[in-house]
Design an enzyme around this catalytic site. Structure first.
Site, PDB file in Angstrom:
ATOM      1  N   SER A  44      43.292   9.254  24.842  1.00 33.63           N
ATOM      2  CA  SER A  44      42.155   8.709  24.098  1.00 33.63           C
ATOM      3  C   SER A  44      41.321   7.878  25.076  1.00 33.63           C
ATOM      4  O   SER A  44      41.817   7.432  26.105  1.00 33.63           O
ATOM      5  CB  SER A  44      42.638   7.864  22.923  1.00 33.63           C
ATOM      6  OG  SER A  44      43.387   6.762  23.378  1.00 33.63           O
ATOM      7  N   GLU A  73      35.006  19.796  25.666  1.00 35.63           N
ATOM      8  CA  GLU A  73      34.400  18.523  26.054  1.00 35.63           C
ATOM      9  C   GLU A  73      35.441  17.494  26.508  1.00 35.63           C
ATOM     10  O   GLU A  73      35.231  16.777  27.482  1.00 35.63           O
ATOM     11  CB  GLU A  73      33.582  17.950  24.899  1.00 35.63           C
ATOM     12  CG  GLU A  73      32.329  18.747  24.612  1.00 35.63           C
ATOM     13  CD  GLU A  73      31.548  18.234  23.423  1.00 35.63           C
ATOM     14  OE1 GLU A  73      31.957  17.223  22.804  1.00 35.63           O
ATOM     15  OE2 GLU A  73      30.513  18.850  23.098  1.00 35.63           O
ATOM     16  N   GLU A  74      36.592  17.427  25.816  1.00 40.16           N
ATOM     17  CA  GLU A  74      37.588  16.398  26.107  1.00 40.16           C
ATOM     18  C   GLU A  74      38.648  16.832  27.115  1.00 40.16           C
ATOM     19  O   GLU A  74      39.234  15.983  27.786  1.00 40.16           O
ATOM     20  CB  GLU A  74      38.264  15.953  24.808  1.00 40.16           C
ATOM     21  CG  GLU A  74      37.305  15.268  23.862  1.00 40.16           C
ATOM     22  CD  GLU A  74      37.968  14.756  22.598  1.00 40.16           C
ATOM     23  OE1 GLU A  74      39.204  14.844  22.462  1.00 40.16           O
ATOM     24  OE2 GLU A  74      37.232  14.257  21.724  1.00 40.16           O
ATOM     25  N   ARG A 124      39.072  10.684  30.487  1.00 42.47           N
ATOM     26  CA  ARG A 124      40.360  11.099  29.913  1.00 42.47           C
ATOM     27  C   ARG A 124      41.238  11.770  30.960  1.00 42.47           C
ATOM     28  O   ARG A 124      40.746  12.300  31.935  1.00 42.47           O
ATOM     29  CB  ARG A 124      40.142  12.113  28.788  1.00 42.47           C
ATOM     30  CG  ARG A 124      39.289  11.621  27.663  1.00 42.47           C
ATOM     31  CD  ARG A 124      39.095  12.722  26.641  1.00 42.47           C
ATOM     32  NE  ARG A 124      38.149  12.347  25.618  1.00 42.47           N
ATOM     33  CZ  ARG A 124      38.461  11.686  24.523  1.00 42.47           C
ATOM     34  NH1 ARG A 124      39.692  11.308  24.298  1.00 42.47           N
ATOM     35  NH2 ARG A 124      37.534  11.395  23.631  1.00 42.47           N
TER      36      ARG A 124
END
Length: 157
Positions: A44, A73-74, A124
């Site tokens: 996160s 995206e993450e 991340r």
């Protein structure tokens, strides 16, 4: 696999449609490596806990396609996402959403491409775990159960 299941349709969102309970869509990103199932988790942004890539509904996208977009995206992952909800978990989003209850639907994505650069790389970490270890890293008990109980057979693979 039963093809008589209804296909998900893209969502039409009302402007400003925020309620006390909100929905998010998560991608359970998986691959087979040396005949062993692996699950990808990301950290996160703020608390650096291990989570599945997840995000808010997107206008004119199905929940599964929104989950796949968040996986890129993450975590920098692309693949084949399926319109099959593996399960639902909930958590409370603190502060900026006034402790809103979040209901998160989880969709499987078979990873076929891993990018070395992606939009949130600087924010991340991405890491592959065996299924048992991935489940243990997750904070939400219901999400741990979804990950621990997942097998590609449920997808007809």
């Amino acid at each position: 696999m039963d093809n008589s299941l209804a296909k998900q349709l893209p969502l039409r969102l009302r402007q400003g449609a925020k309620t006390a309970t909100r929905a998010q869509f998560a991608a359970l990103c998986w691959r087979m490596k040396n005949d062993k199932l692996q699950i990808c988790l990301v950290t996160s942004r703020t608390r650096k806990r291990w989570i599945l890539p997840k995000g808010w509904p997107m206008n004119k996208q199905t929940p599964a396609s929104a989950a796949a977009r968040e996986a890129y995206e993450e975590a920098g992952l692309r693949g084949e996402v399926q319109d099959i909800c593996l399960g639902v978990f909930s958590y409370a989003k603190p502060a900026k959403l006034r402790n809103a209850a979040i209901i998160t639907l989880v969709y499987p994505m078979h990873v076929t491409r891993i990018h070395s650069n992606w939009p949130e790389k600087s924010q991340r970490r991405r890491k592959w775990f065996d299924q048992k270890k991935a489940a243990k890293k997750l904070a939400e008990p219901a999400l741990r159960e979804i990950v621990a109980g997942f097998h590609p057979r449920v997808l007809g693979r």
